[in-house]
Design a protein around this motif. Sequence first.
Motif, PDB file in Angstrom:
ATOM      1  N   ALA A  31      51.762  44.910  44.365  1.00 35.34           N
ATOM      2  CA  ALA A  31      53.166  44.544  44.187  1.00 35.34           C
ATOM      3  C   ALA A  31      53.501  43.301  44.998  1.00 35.34           C
ATOM      4  O   ALA A  31      54.202  42.411  44.522  1.00 35.34           O
ATOM      5  CB  ALA A  31      54.062  45.707  44.594  1.00 35.34           C
ATOM      6  N   GLN A  32      53.005  43.240  46.224  1.00 35.92           N
ATOM      7  CA  GLN A  32      53.259  42.065  47.066  1.00 35.92           C
ATOM      8  C   GLN A  32      52.645  40.810  46.440  1.00 35.92           C
ATOM      9  O   GLN A  32      53.267  39.750  46.422  1.00 35.92           O
ATOM     10  CB  GLN A  32      52.700  42.304  48.460  1.00 35.92           C
ATOM     11  CG  GLN A  32      53.416  43.402  49.201  1.00 35.92           C
ATOM     12  CD  GLN A  32      52.717  43.791  50.497  1.00 35.92           C
ATOM     13  OE1 GLN A  32      51.693  43.216  50.862  1.00 35.92           O
ATOM     14  NE2 GLN A  32      53.272  44.776  51.188  1.00 35.92           N
ATOM     15  N   ARG A  33      51.427  40.958  45.909  1.00 32.86           N
ATOM     16  CA  ARG A  33      50.760  39.818  45.279  1.00 32.86           C
ATOM     17  C   ARG A  33      51.520  39.366  44.028  1.00 32.86           C
ATOM     18  O   ARG A  33      51.721  38.175  43.802  1.00 32.86           O
ATOM     19  CB  ARG A  33      49.325  40.213  44.934  1.00 32.86           C
ATOM     20  CG  ARG A  33      48.476  39.084  44.445  1.00 32.86           C
ATOM     21  CD  ARG A  33      47.022  39.511  44.349  1.00 32.86           C
ATOM     22  NE  ARG A  33      46.903  40.853  43.818  1.00 32.86           N
ATOM     23  CZ  ARG A  33      46.192  41.177  42.750  1.00 32.86           C
ATOM     24  NH1 ARG A  33      45.532  40.252  42.095  1.00 32.86           N
ATOM     25  NH2 ARG A  33      46.124  42.413  42.315  1.00 32.86           N
ATOM     26  N   LEU A  34      51.986  40.322  43.216  1.00 32.02           N
ATOM     27  CA  LEU A  34      52.748  39.981  42.017  1.00 32.02           C
ATOM     28  C   LEU A  34      54.068  39.303  42.377  1.00 32.02           C
ATOM     29  O   LEU A  34      54.473  38.341  41.725  1.00 32.02           O
ATOM     30  CB  LEU A  34      52.998  41.228  41.169  1.00 32.02           C
ATOM     31  CG  LEU A  34      51.778  41.837  40.479  1.00 32.02           C
ATOM     32  CD1 LEU A  34      52.145  43.158  39.817  1.00 32.02           C
ATOM     33  CD2 LEU A  34      51.188  40.883  39.471  1.00 32.02           C
ATOM     34  N   ALA A  35      54.736  39.804  43.402  1.00 29.02           N
ATOM     35  CA  ALA A  35      56.003  39.198  43.835  1.00 29.02           C
ATOM     36  C   ALA A  35      55.780  37.754  44.279  1.00 29.02           C
ATOM     37  O   ALA A  35      56.599  36.875  43.982  1.00 29.02           O
ATOM     38  CB  ALA A  35      56.629  40.027  44.947  1.00 29.02           C
ATOM     39  N   GLN A  36      54.677  37.495  44.983  1.00 32.61           N
ATOM     40  CA  GLN A  36      54.378  36.125  45.414  1.00 32.61           C
ATOM     41  C   GLN A  36      54.143  35.207  44.217  1.00 32.61           C
ATOM     42  O   GLN A  36      54.385  34.007  44.290  1.00 32.61           O
ATOM     43  CB  GLN A  36      53.154  36.112  46.326  1.00 32.61           C
ATOM     44  CG  GLN A  36      53.405  36.740  47.672  1.00 32.61           C
ATOM     45  CD  GLN A  36      52.125  36.938  48.478  1.00 32.61           C
ATOM     46  OE1 GLN A  36      51.022  36.774  47.967  1.00 32.61           O
ATOM     47  NE2 GLN A  36      52.284  37.289  49.738  1.00 32.61           N
ATOM     48  N   MET A  37      53.685  35.789  43.119  1.00 30.68           N
ATOM     49  CA  MET A  37      53.440  35.005  41.904  1.00 30.68           C
ATOM     50  C   MET A  37      54.699  34.862  41.054  1.00 30.68           C
ATOM     51  O   MET A  37      54.671  34.241  40.000  1.00 30.68           O
ATOM     52  CB  MET A  37      52.338  35.673  41.070  1.00 30.68           C
ATOM     53  CG  MET A  37      50.997  35.689  41.759  1.00 30.68           C
ATOM     54  SD  MET A  37      49.782  36.725  40.936  1.00 30.68           S
ATOM     55  CE  MET A  37      49.767  36.093  39.299  1.00 30.68           C
ATOM     56  N   GLY A  38      55.802  35.486  41.476  1.00 29.82           N
ATOM     57  CA  GLY A  38      57.053  35.391  40.734  1.00 29.82           C
ATOM     58  C   GLY A  38      57.226  36.463  39.682  1.00 29.82           C
ATOM     59  O   GLY A  38      58.127  36.385  38.848  1.00 29.82           O
ATOM     60  N   ILE A  39      56.375  37.471  39.702  1.00 29.35           N
ATOM     61  CA  ILE A  39      56.493  38.580  38.755  1.00 29.35           C
ATOM     62  C   ILE A  39      57.259  39.678  39.461  1.00 29.35           C
ATOM     63  O   ILE A  39      56.757  40.335  40.366  1.00 29.35           O
ATOM     64  CB  ILE A  39      55.110  39.031  38.268  1.00 29.35           C
ATOM     65  CG1 ILE A  39      54.478  37.854  37.542  1.00 29.35           C
ATOM     66  CG2 ILE A  39      55.222  40.260  37.387  1.00 29.35           C
ATOM     67  CD1 ILE A  39      53.070  38.034  37.136  1.00 29.35           C
ATOM     68  N   LEU A  40      58.513  39.841  39.067  1.00 32.10           N
ATOM     69  CA  LEU A  40      59.462  40.690  39.769  1.00 32.10           C
ATOM     70  C   LEU A  40      60.002  41.769  38.834  1.00 32.10           C
ATOM     71  O   LEU A  40      59.750  41.731  37.628  1.00 32.10           O
ATOM     72  CB  LEU A  40      60.613  39.813  40.284  1.00 32.10           C
ATOM     73  CG  LEU A  40      60.195  38.673  41.217  1.00 32.10           C
ATOM     74  CD1 LEU A  40      61.344  37.716  41.413  1.00 32.10           C
ATOM     75  CD2 LEU A  40      59.696  39.215  42.531  1.00 32.10           C
ATOM     76  N   PRO A  41      60.762  42.728  39.369  1.00 33.94           N
ATOM     77  CA  PRO A  41      61.409  43.700  38.493  1.00 33.94           C
ATOM     78  C   PRO A  41      62.209  42.977  37.405  1.00 33.94           C
ATOM     79  O   PRO A  41      62.848  41.954  37.657  1.00 33.94           O
ATOM     80  CB  PRO A  41      62.312  44.485  39.437  1.00 33.94           C
ATOM     81  CG  PRO A  41      61.585  44.426  40.743  1.00 33.94           C
ATOM     82  CD  PRO A  41      60.998  43.035  40.791  1.00 33.94           C
ATOM     83  N   GLY A  42      62.123  43.506  36.205  1.00 33.18           N
ATOM     84  CA  GLY A  42      62.756  42.868  35.057  1.00 33.18           C
ATOM     85  C   GLY A  42      61.783  42.070  34.210  1.00 33.18           C
ATOM     86  O   GLY A  42      62.105  41.659  33.103  1.00 33.18           O
ATOM     87  N   THR A  43      60.566  41.860  34.722  1.00 32.56           N
ATOM     88  CA  THR A  43      59.543  41.136  33.969  1.00 32.56           C
ATOM     89  C   THR A  43      58.940  42.064  32.922  1.00 32.56           C
ATOM     90  O   THR A  43      58.643  43.217  33.189  1.00 32.56           O
ATOM     91  CB  THR A  43      58.426  40.622  34.903  1.00 32.56           C
ATOM     92  OG1 THR A  43      58.993  39.757  35.887  1.00 32.56           O
ATOM     93  CG2 THR A  43      57.355  39.871  34.132  1.00 32.56           C
ATOM     94  N   ARG A  44      58.761  41.535  31.744  1.00 37.74           N
ATOM     95  CA  ARG A  44      58.145  42.297  30.651  1.00 37.74           C
ATOM     96  C   ARG A  44      56.647  41.992  30.639  1.00 37.74           C
ATOM     97  O   ARG A  44      56.254  40.827  30.649  1.00 37.74           O
ATOM     98  CB  ARG A  44      58.793  41.885  29.341  1.00 37.74           C
ATOM     99  CG  ARG A  44      58.469  42.774  28.190  1.00 37.74           C
ATOM    100  CD  ARG A  44      59.286  42.334  26.962  1.00 37.74           C
ATOM    101  NE  ARG A  44      59.080  43.245  25.874  1.00 37.74           N
ATOM    102  CZ  ARG A  44      60.058  43.829  25.207  1.00 37.74           C
ATOM    103  NH1 ARG A  44      61.308  43.582  25.516  1.00 37.74           N
ATOM    104  NH2 ARG A  44      59.787  44.641  24.221  1.00 37.74           N
TER     105      ARG A  44
END
Length: 161
Positions: A31-44
Amino acid sequence: MMNNRPNDPYWRPVPGSECLIADLGDENPTAQRLAQMGILPGTRLRVVRLAPLGDTLEVEAGQGELLALRQEELDALACEYLVLPLSQVEKWGPGSYRVKVLSGGHSFRARMEGNGLVAGRVLKVERPGQWPLAVNPEGSSRSLSLGRGEAKKVLVEWVGG
């Protein structure tokens, strides 16, 4: 929102399945890695393809970014599944579903289209999970019976009860 994937422990999404990330979780390193990539809640997220042994998935996130995620990493995200194979909609229950994709080969698609199953068509499913699966295409007076293998190739989204 909650993770609404089917309760089968061996369940794996198929290419074309889509989910909406509701929550990345707190302590999850993925989750931390995805958030750093800009993939946040609401992403499909849309599953593009599966690795030969099925544990790794190629997913398309948001605006075309392609990622490789392990099945357990996807499971750790709180995802609301929006598009699933017709064979896996027991979780959503009886109701209406819109056909998003027919994922089989040419002859499968031709047979389904000949029976009124085309992308965009709404289907009524009375008893999901009972095989053969009886579906009624909107605007058609006849019911179709689909086996598990056929239903797995018809990806649908929930329309309503």
